[in-house]
Scaffold this active site. Structure first.
Site, PDB file in Angstrom:
ATOM      1  N   GLU A 219       2.475  -2.686   7.254  1.00 25.38           N
ATOM      2  CA  GLU A 219       2.746  -3.344   5.976  1.00 25.38           C
ATOM      3  C   GLU A 219       2.693  -4.873   6.070  1.00 25.38           C
ATOM      4  O   GLU A 219       2.432  -5.550   5.080  1.00 25.38           O
ATOM      5  CB  GLU A 219       4.091  -2.892   5.408  1.00 25.38           C
ATOM      6  CG  GLU A 219       4.087  -1.447   4.898  1.00 25.38           C
ATOM      7  CD  GLU A 219       4.383  -0.421   5.987  1.00 25.38           C
ATOM      8  OE1 GLU A 219       4.430  -0.804   7.181  1.00 25.38           O
ATOM      9  OE2 GLU A 219       4.560   0.766   5.656  1.00 25.38           O
TER      10      GLU A 219
ATOM     11  N   MET B  71       0.190 -23.321  22.553  1.00 28.01           N
ATOM     12  CA  MET B  71       1.015 -24.351  21.923  1.00 28.01           C
ATOM     13  C   MET B  71       2.398 -24.405  22.575  1.00 28.01           C
ATOM     14  O   MET B  71       2.968 -25.479  22.754  1.00 28.01           O
ATOM     15  CB  MET B  71       1.136 -24.084  20.425  1.00 28.01           C
ATOM     16  CG  MET B  71       1.745 -25.220  19.644  1.00 28.01           C
ATOM     17  SD  MET B  71       0.831 -26.764  19.851  1.00 28.01           S
ATOM     18  CE  MET B  71      -0.193 -26.777  18.376  1.00 28.01           C
TER      19      MET B  71
ATOM     20  N   GLN C 158      15.472   6.456   4.445  1.00 31.34           N
ATOM     21  CA  GLN C 158      14.580   5.330   4.137  1.00 31.34           C
ATOM     22  C   GLN C 158      15.061   4.475   2.973  1.00 31.34           C
ATOM     23  O   GLN C 158      14.270   3.896   2.237  1.00 31.34           O
ATOM     24  CB  GLN C 158      13.140   5.800   3.909  1.00 31.34           C
ATOM     25  CG  GLN C 158      12.555   6.384   5.194  1.00 31.34           C
ATOM     26  CD  GLN C 158      11.057   6.553   5.164  1.00 31.34           C
ATOM     27  OE1 GLN C 158      10.473   6.773   4.106  1.00 31.34           O
ATOM     28  NE2 GLN C 158      10.433   6.439   6.318  1.00 31.34           N
TER      29      GLN C 158
HETATM   30  C1  LIG Z   1       5.502 -14.657  14.930  1.00 30.59           C
HETATM   31  C2  LIG Z   1       5.588 -15.878  15.746  1.00 30.59           C
HETATM   32  N1  LIG Z   1       6.260 -15.863  16.928  1.00 30.59           N
HETATM   33  C3  LIG Z   1       6.332 -16.978  17.697  1.00 30.59           C
HETATM   34  C4  LIG Z   1       5.757 -18.143  17.284  1.00 30.59           C
HETATM   35  C5  LIG Z   1       5.863 -19.398  18.147  1.00 30.59           C
HETATM   36  N2  LIG Z   1       4.546 -19.834  18.587  1.00 30.59           N
HETATM   37  C6  LIG Z   1       3.851 -20.815  17.978  1.00 30.59           C
HETATM   38  S1  LIG Z   1       2.340 -21.076  18.641  1.00 30.59           S
HETATM   39  C7  LIG Z   1       2.594 -19.899  19.814  1.00 30.59           C
HETATM   40  C8  LIG Z   1       1.556 -19.596  20.841  1.00 30.59           C
HETATM   41  C9  LIG Z   1       0.314 -19.070  20.250  1.00 30.59           C
HETATM   42  O1  LIG Z   1      -0.546 -18.675  21.276  1.00 30.59           O
HETATM   43  P1  LIG Z   1      -2.042 -18.264  20.950  1.00 30.59           P
HETATM   44  O2  LIG Z   1      -2.090 -17.364  19.779  1.00 30.59           O
HETATM   45  O3  LIG Z   1      -2.654 -17.732  22.193  1.00 30.59           O
HETATM   46  O4  LIG Z   1      -2.714 -19.618  20.501  1.00 30.59           O
HETATM   47  P2  LIG Z   1      -2.992 -20.963  21.331  1.00 30.59           P
HETATM   48  O5  LIG Z   1      -1.830 -21.877  21.060  1.00 30.59           O
HETATM   49  O6  LIG Z   1      -3.106 -20.608  22.777  1.00 30.59           O
HETATM   50  O7  LIG Z   1      -4.239 -21.483  20.740  1.00 30.59           O
HETATM   51  C10 LIG Z   1       3.857 -19.314  19.662  1.00 30.59           C
HETATM   52  C11 LIG Z   1       4.402 -18.268  20.555  1.00 30.59           C
HETATM   53  C12 LIG Z   1       5.087 -18.125  16.038  1.00 30.59           C
HETATM   54  N3  LIG Z   1       4.512 -19.210  15.532  1.00 30.59           N
HETATM   55  N4  LIG Z   1       5.001 -16.998  15.306  1.00 30.59           N
END
Ligand SMILES: Cc1ncc(C[n+]2csc(CCOP(=O)(O)OP(=O)(O)O)c2C)c(N)n1
Lengths: 575, 187
Positions: free
Chosen positions: A43, A473, A106
């Site tokens: 969903e 990031m 549910q």
């Molecule tokens: C649902 C969710 N959980 C955690 C985060 C925190 N967060 C922001 S960027 C990131 C890393 C993203 O990694 P990736 O998708 O591999 O992208 P990259 O930064 O390596 O390009 C995280 C864990 C988030 N934004 N959203």
């Protein structure tokens, strides 16, 4: 009755997932072929797909989920739509009215759970009120500052028969936000524009939400005045990236020239943006020498974060129309001398070339991958979605958007897992277009089940994964803020993305050599069907420029700068 | 300005200091909010306050227009002028809200509260409680040989003052309605 109401609202597609509490509505859908239903795999995917649909068309996205887990699974997508002001109507099933409150199977307090993450929501207890409520829901979702709404419909209400009302007969709620701005205040703003030495347009998602007319008016205004323009992440495309007054995106990972111009301007014209903390940096030092105008349809956005001198509450399109008319009538004046100096200063900043990176012929640099993607897809009828992370910021920096509704990204909530389902929603709305999701390896795994949806409906979405085997990031922040202690920020046990694509009936391509990149991208574009492109990129690249949290615009870090100790202890507690 | 300024060291300000309570004077405002009396409307209003970290000092609600199904919520809140403005704007944009009035700035207004006090006392203290009740024009609405329930109406300060006086005399339970308020004059 529900399907009739949706059809009368001009809905052609619904993203949903069935369950016990919505079976009567699914039965209607089965018997009435007037609406296309896209069966997602989760969903959350339905909500993001509806966002992609809405963002790329300007029409509200519609979601249909069952009670309990169906509704709770949708919550992240609903919150995402609230933060980014995306019009969305969610219909959820509920246990029958006589069982509400009994902890029935549910049962969840869906209206309670979604109250803070919707613009408004309703529990319909009477079938006679059902159609009218759905019509009102569409009205609320799409008028004023758009947003998600939810209508919770108990199963007995779905089963019972009641009187249907058409949209125009439906009881009109009093919700009718004002769209015309105050003419006196607009005139004051115009007068300030006539004399400003260092003006800048700072535009946001509100321009896109206001509609194509708003973008047209903005373009006309910018060209006629010769003012520089920058935009938030959400507003990209309202003014074309190829336009000659374009400074690029501003904010935490915005361009040097855009942030410096925001810092140094004497008149800031905020059009449909909200002074978000990614934009302002340290509040006390935000654009200290400027008068500020703020055009926003939501009164609560005005003076929320930054005190402004010319507050104008109204729809961007309407206000720009009035402002442009008044500016013309007063003789199309600008401070030519001041502007010439201002542009000379801006050109100095532009000459720094803040997006420069060290390319390599050994390994694909993520920035290079996006430059090639941009070059090879530029002329196409193209829509771009992203996940969240470094790749998202690089995409915003290196891809150019010429029109509104072409860029779908999770800005306010920053939801990893947004991009794949959003790309599905976009492709449903634009079956013939090239739809690309620029993804990170970690984000992609958050909703990868939606590959099944892409496959089932022959949606040729292109998943461009910039695979750094890192939560890039997060890794970057740990490098800059946490003494290079990389706590749980790498992707171990990644799947074989090529096989994954194949397992879902799509095509997988892997590329690691910069020399093969163009061919791989072309292969991805040409393939008629869903593709996962596993683009293995440099693992430790950082995304610059970067304004560290809690710092002002002119304390930007550039790529070659020493970044150690750049972020103070107060900044470190910020996100 | 064109010099590339890369700043090192700690920063003192941030967006998160926005609502620093010491930054400005804290004001108390009484807001009257007219809403559709529909299910969940009070939860919505209260949720706004808790979700955004605003204060509620007092809150009263009742349907005031039975044919139009309108309720009036009277909220006493505190905050810096900027926060008060935000609260009004946030309330104003809620779908079931018809009108938000800031009685503190739109004044003059009258504010009244009703309170019930149970005082358990005998002997001299009992007599003193009765005397004070008389001064405050409190009514005795229940009495036993060792207790009274007083009903007092008036401005919040008056209620507070009465409670302060009753405490040493044997105040054991209090119930207050919260503030109801209207602007003065014909409008
Ligand atoms: C649902 C969710 N959980 C955690 C985060 C925190 N967060 C922001 S960027 C990131 C890393 C993203 O990694 P990736 O998708 O591999 O992208 P990259 O930064 O390596 O390009 C995280 C864990 C988030 N934004 N959203």
């Amino acid at each position: 009755m529900v399907v009739q109401a949706l059809k009368d609202q001009g809905v052609d597609v619904v993203f949903g997932y069935p369950g016990g509490a919505v079976l009567p509505i699914y039965d209607e859908i089965f018997q009435d072929q007037g609406i296309k239903h896209i069966l997602v795999r989760h969903e959350q995917g339905a909500a993001h797909a509806a966002e992609g649909y809405a963002r790329s068309t300007g029409k509200p996205g519609v979601v249909l989920v069952t009670s309990g887990p169906g509704a709770t699974n949708a919550v992240t997508g609903i919150t995402d739509a609230l933060m980014d002001s995306i019009p969305m109507v969610v219909l959820s099933g509920q246990v029958p009215t006589f069982m509400i409150g009994s902890d029935a199977f549910q049962e969840a307090d869906t209206v309670g759970i979604t109250r803070p993450c919707t613009k408004h929501n309703w529990l319909v207890k009477d079938t006679d009120a059902l159609a009218g409520t759905i019509h009102e829901a569409f009205h609320v979702a799409t008028s004023g500052r758009p947003g998600p709404v939810l209508v919770d419909i108990p199963k007995d209400v779905q089963f019972a028969s009641g009187t249907y009302v058409e949209p125009r007969e439906a009881p009109q709620g009093h919700y009718n936000p004002r769209v015309k701005g105050d003419i006196e205040m607009i005139t004051e703003m115009v007068a300030a524009m006539e004399t400003a030495e260092r003006p800048i347009f700072y535009t946001g998602g509100g321009v896109i939400n206001s509609g194509n007319v708003a973008s047209q008016l903005l373009r006309e205004f910018v060209e006629a005045t010769g003012f520089p323009i920058t935009s938030t992440l959400m507003g990209l495309g309202a003014y074309p990236a190829s336009g000659k007054h374009w400074l690029g995106m501003l904010g935490m990972h915005g361009l040097y020239e855009a942030n410096m111009a925001m810092h140094g301007c004497d008149l800031m014209i905020n059009v449909g943006a909200r002074f978000d903390d990614r934009i302002t940096g340290r509040i006390a030092d935000f654009s200290p020498h400027s008068a500020k105008a703020h055009i926003d349809i939501d009164p609560s956005s005005i003076n929320k974060v930054i005190h402004v001198d010319y507050p104008i509450i109204g729809d961007v399109g309407h206000v720009l129309e009035d402002a442009l008319r008044i500016w013309k009538a007063r003789g199309r004046k600008v401070n030519k001398e001041g502007l010439a100096k201002w542009w000379a200063q801006i050109e100095e900043w532009q000459a720094i070339n803040c997006l420069t990176f060290k390319n390599s012929d050994q390994i694909i640099k993520p920035q290079h991958a996006l430059q090639r993607l941009e070059a090879l897809t530029k002329g196409h009828d193209r829509y771009i979605c992203t996940e969240v992370g470094q790749h998202q910021m690089w995409a915003a920096q290196f891809l150019g958007f010429e029109d509104p509704h072409r860029w779908m990204t999770s800005g306010g909530l920053g939801t990893m897992g947004y991009g794949l389902p959003a790309s599905i929603g976009v492709q449903v709305a634009h079956p013939e277009s090239l739809v690309i999701n620029v993804a990170g390896d970690a984000s992609f795994l958050m909703n990868l089940q939606e590959l099944g949806t892409a496959s089932q409906y022959d949606l040729p979405v292109k998943q461009f994964i910039m695979n750094n085997e890192r939560l890039g990031m997060v890794r970057q922040w740990q490098e800059l803020l946490h003494g290079e202690r990389y706590s749980h920020s790498w992707s171990e046990a990644l799947p074989d993305f090529v096989k994954l694509a194949e397992a879902f009936g799509g095509k997988g391509i892997q590329v690691s050599d910069p020399a093969d990149l163009d061919d791989a991208i072309m292969e991805m574009i040409r393939y008629d069907g869903p593709v996962i492109m596993d683009c293995l990129v440099e693992k430790h690249e950082n995304c610059f420029p970067m304004i560290p949290s809690g710092e002002p615009h002119n304390s930007m870090l550039l790529g070659d700068a020493s970044t150690q100790d750049a972020i103070g202890t107060t900044g470190a507690v910020l996100v | 300005m064109s010099a590339l300024k890369i700043k090192k060291g700690s920063s003192k300000h941030s967006a998160y200091d926005l609502r620093n309570p010491n930054a400005e004077i804290i004001e108390t405002h009484t807001l009257a909010v007219v809403v559709d009396n529909e299910a969940g409307v009070l939860a919505r209003v209260i949720g706004l306050f808790s979700g955004r970290g605003y204060n509620i000092e007092s809150l009263t609600v009742a349907e005031v227009d039975h044919t139009g199904h309108r309720s009036r919520i009277t909220i006493v809140t505190t905050g810096t002028p900027q926060v008060i403005e935000q609260i009004k704007a946030q309330l104003g944009r809620m779908v079931p809200v018809h009108r938000v009035q800031d009685l503190t700035v739109e004044g003059p207004s009258v504010e009244r509260e009703l309170a019930l006090f149970k005082v358990s006392a005998t002997g001299e203290k009992r007599l003193e409680a009765l005397r004070l009740a008389d001064i405050f024009r409190a009514n005795v609405v229940d009495s036993t040989l060792e207790s009274f329930v007083f009903s007092v109406a008036g401005a919040t300060e008056k209620i507070e003052a009465f409670a302060d006086l009753m405490r040493p005399l044997g105040l054991i339970e209090t119930a207050r309605t919260g503030v109801a308020a209207l602007t003065r004059g014909p409008e």
